[in-house]
Design an enzyme around this catalytic site. Structure first.
Site, PDB file in Angstrom:
ATOM      1  N   LYS A 134       0.845  -1.198   0.000  1.00  0.00           N
ATOM      2  CA  LYS A 134       0.000   0.000   0.000  1.00  0.00           C
ATOM      3  C   LYS A 134       0.882   1.250   0.000  1.00  0.00           C
ATOM      4  CE  LYS A 134      -4.011   1.611   2.749  1.00  0.00           C
ATOM      5  NZ  LYS A 134      -4.815   1.292   3.952  1.00  0.00           N
ATOM      6  N   LEU A 183      -7.437   8.044   3.572  1.00  0.00           N
ATOM      7  CA  LEU A 183      -7.372   6.626   3.990  1.00  0.00           C
ATOM      8  C   LEU A 183      -8.638   6.171   4.702  1.00  0.00           C
ATOM      9  CD1 LEU A 183      -3.743   6.260   5.440  1.00  0.00           C
ATOM     10  CD2 LEU A 183      -4.546   5.602   3.174  1.00  0.00           C
ATOM     11  N   SER A 209      -9.554   0.932   3.043  1.00  0.00           N
ATOM     12  CA  SER A 209      -8.679   1.792   2.290  1.00  0.00           C
ATOM     13  C   SER A 209      -7.581   1.044   1.547  1.00  0.00           C
ATOM     14  CB  SER A 209      -8.031   2.822   3.228  1.00  0.00           C
ATOM     15  OG  SER A 209      -7.199   2.194   4.183  1.00  0.00           O
ATOM     16  N   ILE A 230      -7.864   0.458  10.307  1.00  0.00           N
ATOM     17  CA  ILE A 230      -8.327   1.108  11.540  1.00  0.00           C
ATOM     18  C   ILE A 230      -9.846   1.008  11.659  1.00  0.00           C
ATOM     19  CG2 ILE A 230      -8.631   3.469  10.640  1.00  0.00           C
ATOM     20  CD1 ILE A 230      -7.228   4.482  13.205  1.00  0.00           C
ATOM     21  N   GLY A 231     -10.465   0.505  10.583  1.00  0.00           N
ATOM     22  CA  GLY A 231     -11.929   0.382  10.622  1.00  0.00           C
ATOM     23  C   GLY A 231     -12.436  -0.700   9.681  1.00  0.00           C
ATOM     24  N   SER A 233      -9.952  -1.618   6.859  1.00  0.00           N
ATOM     25  CA  SER A 233      -9.207  -1.288   5.638  1.00  0.00           C
ATOM     26  C   SER A 233      -8.358  -2.405   5.057  1.00  0.00           C
ATOM     27  CB  SER A 233      -8.335  -0.053   5.889  1.00  0.00           C
ATOM     28  OG  SER A 233      -9.129   1.108   5.898  1.00  0.00           O
TER      29      SER A 233
END
Lengths: 537, 537
Positions: A134, A183, A209, A230-231, A233
């Site tokens: 990434k 992101l 992301s 973080i959520g 991604s």
């Protein structure tokens, strides 16, 4: 950078990308499938660009590739060239890359071949394994823009520490991949590289992301990829593209040199982890390879927990969460869960139902912690070059409360988070549940620009529990996954159900998420391997 | 609570304390040494209150006591009675207790004796071991005021989780101990219980904030004690009272049920750990006993790191930090370090010098993180009952910046902290240093009301490195530790050197601090045992 030049800066990065594509592997535009061809996953074979051997190589796991290189069945150079070819094709079809590193990758592969020839040994467990990465994971001497036009002059002085460790183990980095602005989309569009699409249906999102990583591993442009989460991604991209992904417990994988806005935020931590194109085993190989190098002895914010060898037997209990109580999953996901239940039970795994516990409360905590400064950090970066804010960026920024949290409000959220974690953990124990099988997202791959509901993944970020994503082997089928009569429970549920038009999602992979207990990364991958094989096998 | 009644509320707690003292063990006031007798450490023997056997018992380590109870040399009841007697005497001389729990302790000891009789076994590794406990570590059904008058009605519904684990292992809690207002003094005075003094010199401080624990273990009122530490609060008391103390790496010992203002603060973490009256071995016993119960399976904020068995050989390198570059230690401390160096070298331990690395920078970070809300939390509690702010409380509050930190400023400090930790760790490695031997405080026990310089201990809080405190066996001697000509380097150095009048510190123990690397708790205790025995032996 003057306000009127954001487009110039963005173009600079696109030019770098364009120049980096190895021309010798480019397919003539005219020979590419037309835009109306939505599913392009079979095109590598049809294209004639890859030899039979190259097609075979790109379908293999990292584990197998290393084995085969160990017995000189392939050279590292052959392997990297095969993946480079496939990656170029993938990029032409999906726009997933931000930069190719073909020369460097081939040169490194040659070195590895030389090493093997001289010593008779592989350099490490990832010898010659091509990994995509990434974009915001810093690489020495290469622009790291993190999806912000304002950062298109940012050039790290060294590789992210994780990349260094993977290189130590023999990994070859051949392509960098796309990510959304800020992101913070479960989608993959920014003002620099544009929009990445899904190889199974190019009208659909590759997730985000780490959307470029999703497309990369989904199209088998790399055996392994590196994403951040973080959520959701890592997980949404793995699920949307039919590949594999792992979100480890925080503070296990090294994070140094990964560049994003809001450095120092600890109440909710972004973690880095692997995606894989073919199997759960490779996710484990990645984790073991990294953690066996004791990264905590350099990056002192990590916990000093060695990667444990786990013999996971089938005697575990899987609880199925059919619905989080907020947004009911779309028909293909429910079908995937039912299919999984049947397969698991047939294989002798104990399966029970999981009643979700206060997922709305979990979302209240995590959403408040994403932008406790009202996203001032991010907005400032965007405003500095008058970069337009994309709709999904604005959607995410809107999670924040109207005014910045005070330190004491942040502390209160930390306490709520810790209490919630302890309660959830206690509940899993008291219910006798080892793993929770759930949707990764309310549906299969979302339409481009639409993924707005994060809580099937974000809940495990706030709980900091490890999750593995794997495909079921099923795909959305408009004939099977027909619309059903359903009375939504609220606005968000209604918004998401209004979006379910079966024809739109044709061919999208149906993937699931298996979640283990806090710190039980090793057990989660070991069980994930068993569960994924039972369901897909 | 009306503003005029804070004294009434404070009196309520003092009454509880007074009533809790087991009257049968009280010494007649007239038979106590006069206030001019400064060193009271020999009084237990002189007093006649304790039998020879009881004196013997109270000099033993927890490890030995459990062994002896295992072979029925003592009953648990005998042991707890011996320590209760000594604790009552200690309290009369030092004012260190906030509440005695004699009945409960004796009843529990009888149960343990019964258990031993029936089964032939000890109930656990701390069977019958008397432990004193700092007041703000919650106990079921007992007021937990944390040194604030406003909190004198706060009654926890259950024991702190750490206490539960120690009770599981057979520990007996017989006395609760004093702490300063706000918990943020290296001294021990509050408006409820008053001032605790040092058993080696009653004009001196027992240290703080776990000052009651320091006096308790220093006077041998308990074999083990429990303190908490965010800036030196376990270590200063252990050092000032000639006992032993351990500050573990954060997130290893369970913290649930420990009550203080500013819950949810994570940028700098308060940790809980043991003090011991006789040896480092007991500190290890405490840690092992707690962590062997896998507290992370209940308190999910802890790291899942088992307590490792470490065979520490003498082949390590100890670096001596003679001076932190900010406040030069007083003569007795420098003498203690020189003595340690000589002993260690004679024993074949490799000793080098440690050049401190940016300790002023470390202090800038940690001091800003103590009260990022300008101590609003604490001030509000104090103001709610118009409780007067004590001078050392104000001194600590003054660490905070003039206005509350924003979240982003806090993030920036987190980044600085992580960088500093990684740099310090790298430096220890590159210098080939395993442990750093240093002062615990600039001097021996400070005069009451004066300890203001925290950075010989706080530096390891910001670095989150484990530290063990032990006595050298030397004591301040005005004839030896004479004043020296010294040109202070700055205001703080000057303030502290102006305070050094040799006669004032007569008889205070000279103790040292051994610091290991982040997460190397086991190694630090193992080396601490060797180092302490070499130096004192």
């Amino acid at each position: 950078m003057a306000a009127e030049t954001w487009e110039t800066a963005a173009r600079k990065c696109r030019d770098i990308l364009k120049k980096s594509v190895p021309a010798q592997y480019l397919m003539e535009e005219s020979k590419l499938p037309s835009l109306s061809t939505l599913n392009v996953t079979t095109f590598p074979k049809e294209s004639g660009m890859l030899s039979k051997k190259e097609l075979e190589i790109t379908k293999m796991s990292a584990t197998t590739l290393a084995e085969k290189m160990g017995v000189d069945q392939f050279t590292a150079e052959e392997v990297v060239v095969a993946f480079l070819k496939r990656a170029v094709l993938g990029h032409q079809l999906l726009n997933f890359a931000t930069e190719f590193m073909a020369e460097e990758a081939i040169a490194r592969a040659k070195e590895l071949d030389e090493y093997k020839k001289k010593t008779g040994k592989l350099i490490g467990p990832l010898h010659g394994v091509p990994i995509s990465v990434k974009e915001h994971i810093g690489l020495k001497g290469r622009i790291c823009n993190t999806g912000y036009v304002a950062w298109t002059s940012n050039i790290p002085k060294e590789d992210a520490y994780l990349v260094q460790l993977l290189k130590n183990a023999g990994a070859v980095f051949h392509v960098r991949t796309n990510q959304p602005q800020s992101l913070m989309h479960l989608d993959c569009t920014n003002n620099i590289t544009g929009t990445t699409v899904n190889p199974y249906n190019r009208n659909l999102s590759p997730g985000g992301s780490s959307g470029g990583e999703g497309a990369s591993t989904g199209f088998k442009c790399a055996a392994l990829g590196i994403g951040t989460d973080i959520g959701g991604s890592i997980r949404a991209p793995a699920a949307f593209n039919g590949s594999y992904g792992f979100r480890p417990t925080a503070m296990r994988n090294p994070y140094k040199g990964i560049i994003l806005a809001g450095d120092g935020r600890e109440s909710i931590r972004c973690v880095v982890g692997p995606l894989a194109s073919t199997c759960v085993e490779d996710l484990d190989l990645f984790m073991k390879t990294v953690i066996d190098q004791e990264p905590w002895d350099v990056e002192t914010s990590l916990v000093a927990m060695p990667w444990r060898k786990v013999e996971q037997k089938k005697e575990f209990t899987v609880a199925i969460m059919w619905d989080d109580g907020i947004v009911k999953p779309h028909p293909p996901i429910t079908r995937g869960l039912a299919y999984a239940k049947e397969k698991l039970e047939a294989a002798g795994v104990k399966v029970v139902d999981w009643e979700p516990y206060k997922h709305d409360h979990g979302w209240d905590i995590v959403s408040a912690l994403y932008f406790p400064d009202t996203a001032a950090c991010q907005k400032e970066i965007l405003a500095s070059v008058s970069e337009p804010i994309l709709p999904l960026t604005q959607h995410a920024f809107n999670y924040s409360r109207p005014s910045p949290l005070t330190i004491v409000e942040n502390w209160d959220l930390n306490v709520q988070r810790e209490n919630y974690r302890a309660e959830y953990h206690a509940l899993m124990k008291s219910r006798g549940v080892d793993f929770i099988l759930s949707p990764t997202y309310l549906g299969v791959a979302a339409e481009l620009g639409t993924p707005q509901y994060w809580n099937y993944t974000a809940i495990w970020n706030i709980l900091d529990q490890p999750c593995v994503i794997f495909p079921t082997g099923l795909y959305q089928d408009p004939k099977v996954d027909v619309k059903v009569d359903y009375q939504p429970r609220g606005d968000v549920d209604a918004r998401e159900w209004a979006r379910y038009e079966p024809e739109k999602f044709d061919g999208a992979p149906i993937a699931l998420q298996l979640t283990g207990k806090h710190w039980k990364d090793e057990e989660t991958l070991a069980a994930g391997k068993i569960v994924a094989e039972i369901i897909k096998g």
